[in-house]
Write a protein that holds these residues in place. Structure first.
Motif, PDB file in Angstrom:
ATOM      1  N   GLY A 290       0.816  -1.215   0.000  1.00  0.00           N
ATOM      2  CA  GLY A 290       0.000   0.000   0.000  1.00  0.00           C
ATOM      3  C   GLY A 290       0.849   1.264   0.000  1.00  0.00           C
ATOM      4  N   LEU A 291       1.889   1.275   0.820  1.00  0.00           N
ATOM      5  CA  LEU A 291       2.799   2.426   0.884  1.00  0.00           C
ATOM      6  C   LEU A 291       3.521   2.625  -0.444  1.00  0.00           C
ATOM      7  CD1 LEU A 291       4.744   2.511   4.295  1.00  0.00           C
ATOM      8  CD2 LEU A 291       3.479   4.370   3.201  1.00  0.00           C
ATOM      9  N   PHE A 292       4.070   1.535  -0.980  1.00  0.00           N
ATOM     10  CA  PHE A 292       4.786   1.626  -2.251  1.00  0.00           C
ATOM     11  C   PHE A 292       3.868   2.146  -3.356  1.00  0.00           C
ATOM     12  CE2 PHE A 292       7.777  -1.678  -0.465  1.00  0.00           C
ATOM     13  CZ  PHE A 292       8.918  -0.907  -0.546  1.00  0.00           C
ATOM     14  N   GLU A 293       2.681   1.609  -3.437  1.00  0.00           N
ATOM     15  CA  GLU A 293       1.755   1.995  -4.507  1.00  0.00           C
ATOM     16  C   GLU A 293       1.327   3.449  -4.377  1.00  0.00           C
ATOM     17  OE1 GLU A 293      -1.318  -0.940  -4.264  1.00  0.00           O
ATOM     18  OE2 GLU A 293       0.059  -2.582  -4.787  1.00  0.00           O
ATOM     19  N   ALA A 294       1.091   3.891  -3.148  1.00  0.00           N
ATOM     20  CA  ALA A 294       0.658   5.277  -2.937  1.00  0.00           C
ATOM     21  C   ALA A 294       1.751   6.257  -3.347  1.00  0.00           C
ATOM     22  CB  ALA A 294       0.277   5.485  -1.472  1.00  0.00           C
ATOM     23  N   VAL A 295       2.972   6.000  -2.915  1.00  0.00           N
ATOM     24  CA  VAL A 295       4.071   6.913  -3.243  1.00  0.00           C
ATOM     25  C   VAL A 295       4.381   6.880  -4.734  1.00  0.00           C
ATOM     26  CG1 VAL A 295       6.509   7.429  -2.857  1.00  0.00           C
ATOM     27  CG2 VAL A 295       5.041   6.797  -0.919  1.00  0.00           C
ATOM     28  N   ARG A 299       4.195  10.298  -6.916  1.00  0.00           N
ATOM     29  CA  ARG A 299       5.422  10.822  -7.517  1.00  0.00           C
ATOM     30  C   ARG A 299       5.551  10.483  -8.998  1.00  0.00           C
ATOM     31  NH1 ARG A 299       7.842  14.501  -4.000  1.00  0.00           N
ATOM     32  NH2 ARG A 299       7.587  13.733  -1.864  1.00  0.00           N
ATOM     33  N   ASN A 300       4.613   9.692  -9.524  1.00  0.00           N
ATOM     34  CA  ASN A 300       4.616   9.287 -10.928  1.00  0.00           C
ATOM     35  C   ASN A 300       5.926   8.604 -11.319  1.00  0.00           C
ATOM     36  OD1 ASN A 300       3.536   9.021 -13.565  1.00  0.00           O
ATOM     37  ND2 ASN A 300       4.617  10.866 -14.234  1.00  0.00           N
ATOM     38  N   VAL A 301       6.306   7.595 -10.521  1.00  0.00           N
ATOM     39  CA  VAL A 301       7.511   6.822 -10.807  1.00  0.00           C
ATOM     40  C   VAL A 301       7.145   5.350 -10.934  1.00  0.00           C
ATOM     41  CG1 VAL A 301       9.049   8.452  -9.643  1.00  0.00           C
ATOM     42  CG2 VAL A 301       8.065   6.532  -8.348  1.00  0.00           C
ATOM     43  N   SER A 302       8.077   4.580 -11.462  1.00  0.00           N
ATOM     44  CA  SER A 302       7.860   3.146 -11.628  1.00  0.00           C
ATOM     45  C   SER A 302       7.724   2.458 -10.269  1.00  0.00           C
ATOM     46  CB  SER A 302       9.028   2.523 -12.401  1.00  0.00           C
ATOM     47  OG  SER A 302       9.038   1.116 -12.271  1.00  0.00           O
ATOM     48  N   LEU A 303       6.615   1.789 -10.075  1.00  0.00           N
ATOM     49  CA  LEU A 303       6.399   1.047  -8.831  1.00  0.00           C
ATOM     50  C   LEU A 303       7.471  -0.020  -8.666  1.00  0.00           C
ATOM     51  CD1 LEU A 303       4.730   0.149  -6.340  1.00  0.00           C
ATOM     52  CD2 LEU A 303       3.323  -1.220  -7.917  1.00  0.00           C
TER      53      LEU A 303
END
Length: 334
Positions: A290-295, A299-303
């Motif tokens: 959840g944290l990774f996906e939200a950030v 930030r519009n970066v590759s998950l």
């Protein structure tokens, strides 16, 4: 270790005996973008099977050969052919359309029937690969003897096929070591996943001296599937190999293009999704998803890149502050 991707041949078994033109183009382009450039394509039973075996596919052999013409300069593209279908007409067809190789397939123990077939393919100026299908039915020593006889006919590469997915890593390593220690030509391994061991078997094949491993995107192939292209690439990269493959491009292609396209024609799903694969590659616990996906979204970066880069710093309990700091250093998605 190099990948020979045979999704567009063996993988076609998940939809019948061949993929349609749209999916064929989609996969070839996705593989080339990912720098996987040895590709086997066409009818699932090989060149000539449309007529000889009644293996009806969405395209004929000629139509598959015509379709791949724009890609021949960018990849080593070839076709499988059962030894019974190796004749002057079929070999001439492959030669006419300029594909790079034919891979002859025959059951282990039947190599003598293919000697002249190998010579015919080589005489046409094509690279000749050969598949020892059901390789496990012979001892490693007997299989090596057969491989040596085929090599003497001018063969360029030979593949041990675990056609039933029955081999274990110790067996694969033993078979590969026995053959590779005697052959001058490269050895390849083709493993099915019936015991869930295909990725481990690919790693064992390299330990035994194999130089090539057959794979299928999302594990697509007959029965329980083949070694998954993306899983094998990730496993080898985790060990410092296959660095030539652009893994993130490959995973994005599967996630954003191939999985949706396949959903339109089949209920096939990969045994491991690109998302779950990355957690394994990074050593990141999925409870932080959840944290990774939200950030990544903010930030519009590759998950995928975010998970991997954060996990290099903290695999135990990454904080949002750390994840955001890493995200700031990543290139934004276009």
């Amino acid at each position: 270790m190099q990948i020979l991707d045979c999704t567009l041949r063996d993988g076609a078994n998940v939809v019948g005996k061949g993929f349609d033109a749209k999916l064929t183009r989609l996969m070839i382009e996705g593989l080339i973008r990912s720098n996987i450039k040895t590709i086997e394509m066409g009818n699932a039973l090989g060149l000539g099977a449309y007529e000889a075996n009644g293996a009806v596919a969405p395209l004929t052999d000629v139509e598959y050969l015509q379709l791949v013409q724009p890609y021949l300069k960018d990849a080593e593209i070839g076709m499988f052919i059962g030894h019974k279908n190796v004749n002057e007409a079929n070999v001439a067809l492959a030669q006419k359309y300029g594909i790079a190789f034919l891979r002859i397939g025959a059951n282990a123990g039947d190599g003598e029937m293919a000697y002249e077939k190998v010579r015919m393919v080589k005489a046409a100026g094509l690279k000749c690969r050969y598949s020892l299908m059901k390789g496990y039915i012979l001892s490693a020593e007997a299989l090596a003897e057969e491989a040596l006889a085929l090599e003497a006919c001018g063969l360029d590469e030979i593949t041990i096929m675990d056609s039933a997915g029955t081999m274990t890593p110790d067996e694969v390593e033993h078979y590969c070591r026995t053959l590779s220690s005697q052959l001058r030509i490269p050895l390849a391994f083709h493993g099915h996943n019936n015991l869930g061991l295909s990725t481990g078997n690919a790693l064992a094949a390299e330990k035994g001296g194999a130089k090539v491993v057959d794979c299928g995107l999302m594990g697509m192939a007959r029965s329980a599937g083949n070694c998954s292209t993306e899983l094998v690439a990730a496993a080898f990269q985790k060990k410092g190999g296959m660095e030539y493959i652009d893994l993130y491009t490959l995973l994005d292609f599967i996630d954003r293009e191939l999985m949706p396209a396949m959903a339109e024609v089949s209920d096939y799903r990969p045994p491991v999704t690109p998302n779950d694969l990355v957690y394994g590659l990074a050593g990141a616990h999925s409870s932080f998803s959840g944290l990774f996906e939200a950030v990544a979204a903010e930030r519009n970066v590759s998950l995928y890149r975010l998970i991997v880069e954060v996990s290099k710093l903290d695999r135990k309990a990454p904080t949002r502050e750390l994840i955001e700091r890493v995200a700031q250093a990543l290139e934004p998605l276009s």
